[in-house]
Write an enzyme that holds these catalytic residues in place. Structure first.
Site, PDB file in Angstrom:
ATOM      1  N   GLU A 114      -6.012  -0.378 -10.826  1.00 21.13           N
ATOM      2  CA  GLU A 114      -6.970   0.731 -10.666  1.00 21.13           C
ATOM      3  C   GLU A 114      -8.237   0.484 -11.477  1.00 21.13           C
ATOM      4  OE1 GLU A 114      -3.974   4.330  -9.443  1.00 21.13           O
ATOM      5  OE2 GLU A 114      -4.684   4.347 -11.497  1.00 21.13           O
ATOM      6  N   GLU A 145       0.604   1.361  -4.252  1.00 18.83           N
ATOM      7  CA  GLU A 145       1.137   2.567  -4.898  1.00 18.83           C
ATOM      8  C   GLU A 145       0.967   3.740  -3.961  1.00 18.83           C
ATOM      9  OE1 GLU A 145       0.044   3.808  -8.865  1.00 18.83           O
ATOM     10  OE2 GLU A 145      -0.240   1.738  -9.484  1.00 18.83           O
TER      11      GLU A 145
HETATM   12  C1  BG6 Z   1      -1.441   5.304 -11.056  1.00 19.86           C
HETATM   13  C2  BG6 Z   1      -1.035   4.266 -12.054  1.00 19.86           C
HETATM   14  O1  BG6 Z   1      -2.568   5.925 -11.545  1.00 19.86           O
HETATM   15  O2  BG6 Z   1      -0.576   6.360 -10.797  1.00 19.86           O
HETATM   16  C3  BG6 Z   1       0.427   4.265 -12.462  1.00 19.86           C
HETATM   17  O3  BG6 Z   1      -1.400   2.982 -11.619  1.00 19.86           O
HETATM   18  C4  BG6 Z   1       0.905   5.694 -12.540  1.00 19.86           C
HETATM   19  O4  BG6 Z   1       0.556   3.567 -13.673  1.00 19.86           O
HETATM   20  C5  BG6 Z   1       0.799   6.299 -11.149  1.00 19.86           C
HETATM   21  O5  BG6 Z   1       2.180   5.855 -13.061  1.00 19.86           O
HETATM   22  C6  BG6 Z   1       1.349   7.696 -11.038  1.00 19.86           C
HETATM   23  O6  BG6 Z   1       0.792   8.503 -12.013  1.00 19.86           O
HETATM   24  P1  BG6 Z   1       1.673   9.367 -13.000  1.00 19.86           P
HETATM   25  O7  BG6 Z   1       0.720   9.933 -13.922  1.00 19.86           O
HETATM   26  O8  BG6 Z   1       2.359  10.374 -12.163  1.00 19.86           O
HETATM   27  O9  BG6 Z   1       2.616   8.422 -13.640  1.00 19.86           O
END
Ligand code: BG6
Length: 479
Positions: free
Chosen positions: A176, A368
């Protein structure tokens, strides 16, 4: 446009899941590992920083993947994973970031993990830097605010490519990468509080990261014949709150602050709108001829995270911002929220896939996506499990939109939903914000046995992979 063909996913589609070292490994000081910025952020991105690691920081032990990786990878293999996204903890390899020599014990750990993936025929997808810069680089140099970080990162990637280049084909340079504009400590290991950080210093740091990313791409292409290097951006489509042209323009401006990163990675130079922004905001980048040349080393594919969309408006009275994945934005009145206030928008995934494809014509990788939710452990036939129909529905709906985008002609390499095994949240550092197909018995207070249990979604995802997407269900009950 009509629905997708019945079997839109190509045979080569890479189904899998995604993680990051600091959120799964634990063993924060084992075998010569140095501290990373995550070790002093016990409450996640938004909480205060501590001087030293404190016992309330769940990431210190996380889910103990460091010792349990073989059994965990076996579970992923059981679901039929073709790819597994993991990151390498920079401070395992270079404990202080600026060390002359790498830490052999750290390198050996990833040898073992890669051996295990190979044994199961799972392709690794490696993030080189995922929000876990060595703490010493933050404390000594103020992180990526310093040009020196380019050299330290170069040394690190050369070691990784030398050691693992023969067995890792897919590389992501920075997780990111656009997050640096929003959370400089996470994205850039910059300790200056955001409100005190000048736009000049922030954009200079962005420039350093972009140069480092392009340099890694060049080195990979020189050293690893079949390497495929991708940038990784936080994708968040921005919709105008109303059809007023001023709102449409405000949405375009907000979109540009994110698209800038993909534009530089794919086109090899800063786009005009970014030059204008810098000119009008008194930002004068220290950019050398060598930097310009390095930036022309463009990526092979674009990867991204997708959790939500946001709205934007030019009307200050309408700017009701909500929570969200690092960036957040103006709330969309037509969408539902997750328990953590992230707005759920499967169609936004199709939109962003089309937008990126139309703009860059590079293969795309969704690295993701997923639903962070509270799970309740129940017993079915005497076995602990989680009835996570809500997660299945979320992923099913998003994957249907991926199918639509593929039918639109978008080249999608694969899909690695976030936190395929429960892990510690990045934003809140909680365990209770779960994304996984595998439940990990650990609570927010750090108690729990760390035992792993298959959730209902585990079996659902195994079916999706086995059928190459044919088992996905439309909301109307049609296959
Ligand atoms: C992304 C990141 O922003 O979202 C991850 O790359 C992160 O590291 C994922 O865990 C989900 O966000 P969160 O805050 O729910 O863990």
């Amino acid at each position: 446009m009509t629905g997708p063909t019945s079997q839109p996913f190509p045979e080569t589609f890479l189904w899998g899941g995604a993680t990051a070292a600091n959120q799964i490994e634990g063993a924060h000081d084992a075998d010569g590992k140095g501290l990373s910025i995550q070790d002093v952020l016990p409450q996640g991105i938004v909480g205060p920083r501590t001087a030293h690691p404190t016992p309330d920081n769940l990431k210190l032990e996380a889910i103990d993947f460091y010792h349990r990786y073989a059994a965990d990878i076996a579970l992923l293999a059981e679901m039929g994973f073709k790819v597994f996204r993991l990151s390498i903890a920079w401070s395992r390899i270079f404990p202080n970031g600026d060390d002359e020599k790498p830490n052999e014990a750290g390198l050996a750990f990833y040898d073992r993990v890669l051996d295990e993936l190979e044994r199961h025929g799972i392709e690794p997808l490696v993030t080189i830097s995922h929000y876990e810069t060595p703490l010493a680089l933050a404390e000594k140099y103020n992180g990526w605010a310093s040009r020196k970080l380019i050299g330290f990162y170069e040394r690190y990637v050369r070691v990784l490519f030398d050691r693992y280049g023969h067995r890792v084909r897919y590389w992501l340079t920075f997780n990111e990468i656009n997050s640096l504009l929003h959370f400089p400590i996470i994205g850039g290991a910059i300790l200056t509080p955001k409100e005190e950080l000048s736009r000049q210093d922030q954009f200079q740091a962005v420039h350093h990261v972009l140069v480092a990313s392009a340099l890694a791409t060049r080195i990979a292409h020189e050293q690893i014949p079949d390497a495929r290097v991708g940038c990784m951006v936080l994708a968040i489509p921005v919709y105008p709150l109303t059809p007023a042209p001023s709102d449409v323009l405000a949405a375009l401006d907000a979109d540009h602050t994110n698209l800038l990163f993909g534009d530089v990675h794919v086109r090899g130079a800063y786009p005009g709108y970014a030059m204008r922004y810098m000119r009008e905001n008194g930002i004068e980048l220290d950019i050398t001829d060598e930097d310009r040349e390095i930036l022309t080393n463009t990526v092979d594919f674009v990867s991204f995270s997708y959790y939500m969309s946001v709205c934007e408006t030019a009307d200050p009275d309408q700017r009701h911002t909500g929570d969200g994945n690092i960036i957040g934005g103006v709330r969309n009145p037509t969408l539902r929220d997750t328990e953590w206030g992230w707005q759920i928008d499967p169609v936004g995934l199709r939109i962003v896939l089309n937008q990126f494809w139309d703009r860059w014509q590079k293969p795309l990788f969704i690295v993701e996506n997923g639903l962070g939710a509270k799970d309740e452990l129940v017993h079915v036939d005497g076995r602990p499990t989680v009835d996570d129909d809500y997660r299945i529905a979320y992923l099913n709906d998003h994957l249907l939109q991926v199918a639509e985008a593929i039918a639109d002609g978008v080249d999608v390499l694969g899909y690695t939903p976030w936190g395929c095994i429960d892990l510690v949240s990045a934003s809140t550092a909680q365990m209770s914000k779960r994304y996984g197909f595998v439940y990990v018995d650990r609570d927010d207070d750090g108690t729990g046995t760390l035992a792993r249990y298959r959730k209902k979604s585990f079996h659902w995802y195994a079916d999706v992979i086995r059928s190459n997407g044919a088992s996905l269900r439309r909301g109307d009950g049609r296959p």
